[in-house]
Design an enzyme around this catalytic site. Sequence first.
Site, PDB file in Angstrom:
ATOM      1  N   HIS A   1      -5.510  -2.945  -2.678  1.00 19.22           N
ATOM      2  CA  HIS A   1      -5.185  -1.966  -3.738  1.00 19.22           C
ATOM      3  C   HIS A   1      -5.119  -2.588  -5.129  1.00 19.22           C
ATOM      4  O   HIS A   1      -4.861  -1.887  -6.102  1.00 19.22           O
ATOM      5  CB  HIS A   1      -3.852  -1.278  -3.425  1.00 19.22           C
ATOM      6  CG  HIS A   1      -3.872  -0.548  -2.122  1.00 19.22           C
ATOM      7  ND1 HIS A   1      -4.281   0.755  -2.006  1.00 19.22           N
ATOM      8  CD2 HIS A   1      -3.587  -0.972  -0.865  1.00 19.22           C
ATOM      9  CE1 HIS A   1      -4.219   1.122  -0.729  1.00 19.22           C
ATOM     10  NE2 HIS A   1      -3.799   0.084  -0.021  1.00 19.22           N
TER      11      HIS A   1
ATOM     12  N   SER B   1       0.802  -1.220   0.000  1.00 19.87           N
ATOM     13  CA  SER B   1       0.000   0.000   0.000  1.00 19.87           C
ATOM     14  C   SER B   1       0.835   1.271   0.000  1.00 19.87           C
ATOM     15  O   SER B   1       0.366   2.308  -0.455  1.00 19.87           O
ATOM     16  CB  SER B   1      -0.957   0.000   1.193  1.00 19.87           C
ATOM     17  OG  SER B   1      -0.283  -0.242   2.392  1.00 19.87           O
TER      18      SER B   1
ATOM     19  N   LYS C   1     -11.633   1.377  -1.410  1.00 22.36           N
ATOM     20  CA  LYS C   1     -10.640   1.917  -2.335  1.00 22.36           C
ATOM     21  C   LYS C   1     -11.246   1.937  -3.744  1.00 22.36           C
ATOM     22  O   LYS C   1     -12.120   2.739  -3.992  1.00 22.36           O
ATOM     23  CB  LYS C   1      -9.343   1.139  -2.180  1.00 22.36           C
ATOM     24  CG  LYS C   1      -8.722   1.582  -0.846  1.00 22.36           C
ATOM     25  CD  LYS C   1      -7.796   0.675  -0.179  1.00 22.36           C
ATOM     26  CE  LYS C   1      -7.403   1.302   1.156  1.00 22.36           C
ATOM     27  NZ  LYS C   1      -6.946   0.326   2.131  1.00 22.36           N
TER      28      LYS C   1
HETATM   29  C1  LIG Z   1      -6.800   0.181   3.517  1.00 26.48           C
HETATM   30  C2  LIG Z   1      -6.253  -1.168   3.788  1.00 26.48           C
HETATM   31  C3  LIG Z   1      -6.851  -2.012   4.725  1.00 26.48           C
HETATM   32  C4  LIG Z   1      -7.951  -1.557   5.627  1.00 26.48           C
HETATM   33  O1  LIG Z   1      -9.158  -1.502   4.953  1.00 26.48           O
HETATM   34  P1  LIG Z   1     -10.292  -0.562   5.534  1.00 26.48           P
HETATM   35  O2  LIG Z   1     -11.515  -1.013   4.853  1.00 26.48           O
HETATM   36  O3  LIG Z   1      -9.896   0.812   5.190  1.00 26.48           O
HETATM   37  O4  LIG Z   1     -10.310  -0.789   7.022  1.00 26.48           O
HETATM   38  C5  LIG Z   1      -6.373  -3.292   4.841  1.00 26.48           C
HETATM   39  N1  LIG Z   1      -5.334  -3.715   4.104  1.00 26.48           N
HETATM   40  C6  LIG Z   1      -4.711  -2.920   3.222  1.00 26.48           C
HETATM   41  C7  LIG Z   1      -3.553  -3.453   2.445  1.00 26.48           C
HETATM   42  C8  LIG Z   1      -5.145  -1.613   3.054  1.00 26.48           C
HETATM   43  O5  LIG Z   1      -4.519  -0.825   2.202  1.00 26.48           O
END
Ligand SMILES: *Cc1c(COP(=O)(O)O)cnc(C)c1O
Length: 393
Positions: A204, A176, A236
């Site tokens: 992502h 990320s 995302k």
């Molecule tokens: C954003 C993210 C999360 C958390 O997800 P949320 O729905 O925002 O709690 C988990 N793993 C990765 C790799 C992320 O980038």
Amino acid sequence: MTFDLASRLAARRAEHLYRQRPLLQTPQGPDVMVDGERLLAFSSNDYLGLANHPEVIAAMQQGAAKWGVGGGASHLVIGHVTPHHELEEALADFTGRPRALLFSTGYMANLAAVTALVGQGDTVLEDRLNHASLLDAGLLSGARFSRYLHNDAGSLGKRLDKAVGNTLVVTDGVFSMDGDLADLPAICAEARQRDAWVMVDDAHGFGPLGAAGGGVVEHFGLGIDEVPVLVGTLGKAFGTAGAFVAGSEALIETLIQFARPYIYTTSQPPAVACATLKSLELLRRENWRREHLNRLIARFRQGAAEIGLSLMDSPTPIQPILVGSSERALKLSAVLRERGLLVGAIRPPTVPAGSARLRVTFSAAHSEAQVERLLDILAECWNRLAEEPETDA
Ligand SMILES: *Cc1c(COP(=O)(O)O)cnc(C)c1O
């Protein structure tokens, strides 16, 4: 005196690690108002531009009109509503797996999956650059916990040799903060030799990667045998909220029976599931979003190389510019902001010490002209910053 919060906060400031929340006063999109200023943003994870899409908004409005607002209870009591169920079926179809289970956040999905699968007497092995939620999940599980070198199948293999009990290998699909892809073919091969399971959190990758947006597993052509536990998040590229775990019938039933972060929480608002059903449809169908995004990424990387910026090995919409010290990263972020650009500075402990960076992210909602503007301004600001001496360690 206990709880000396003031000095903790002061120390944080002195280290250039103090965090501030920009206040967004418009919906997500390239052109935003933040703290009263109009800015061009390259900092959200809304990679396909769906967070403010009219059809997704309409689906949420209709969902709220039909199903009300609150989830009302946990899934096991009376909070498992028809749109949740339909979304789970659609996500199972999308991922090509027997079942999918919906969660309210990715953080919880990760805590749930890891803690339901391993515990005392087992082993969990994680990439050292995994998302914080995965690292926290590993610690919370009570299993033996070890981090292998980033994307290094050899380093993983050495730890697999010493693993005890059920062994779970956990990795981000797309890292990320770096934007690079997990070397899943090598990681899965190591795991398979030692009968370990692989869990991939592709927060992502879903959306931008794979011919139909199926993420890193589609990109590498891997299925449920190689990656039995597949996590995606919906906040995302999907542009909504929540997360899912996809896998076998037995995996999903195990989570429903044993995963405390699944059991002891209220279901997400059903209207959010209605919105996600629509955004999933757009994500799968509208290939032009991925194609446009890939053109923007290629143009940015070419332009950045000409300026002499140090980019990372990333084929994804996450295109970090390595800066080094936290102070310089903050300074570059601030001068860009003076020129009307919003790009976040990412500092330790989110990234390793000495690797503070600007995390540039692209969205299918950006235009080519906006990427040119970013490159023009970066060229000016980068050269200015290069002339100033480093003042901190
Ligand atoms: C954003 C993210 C999360 C958390 O997800 P949320 O729905 O925002 O709690 C988990 N793993 C990765 C790799 C992320 O980038």
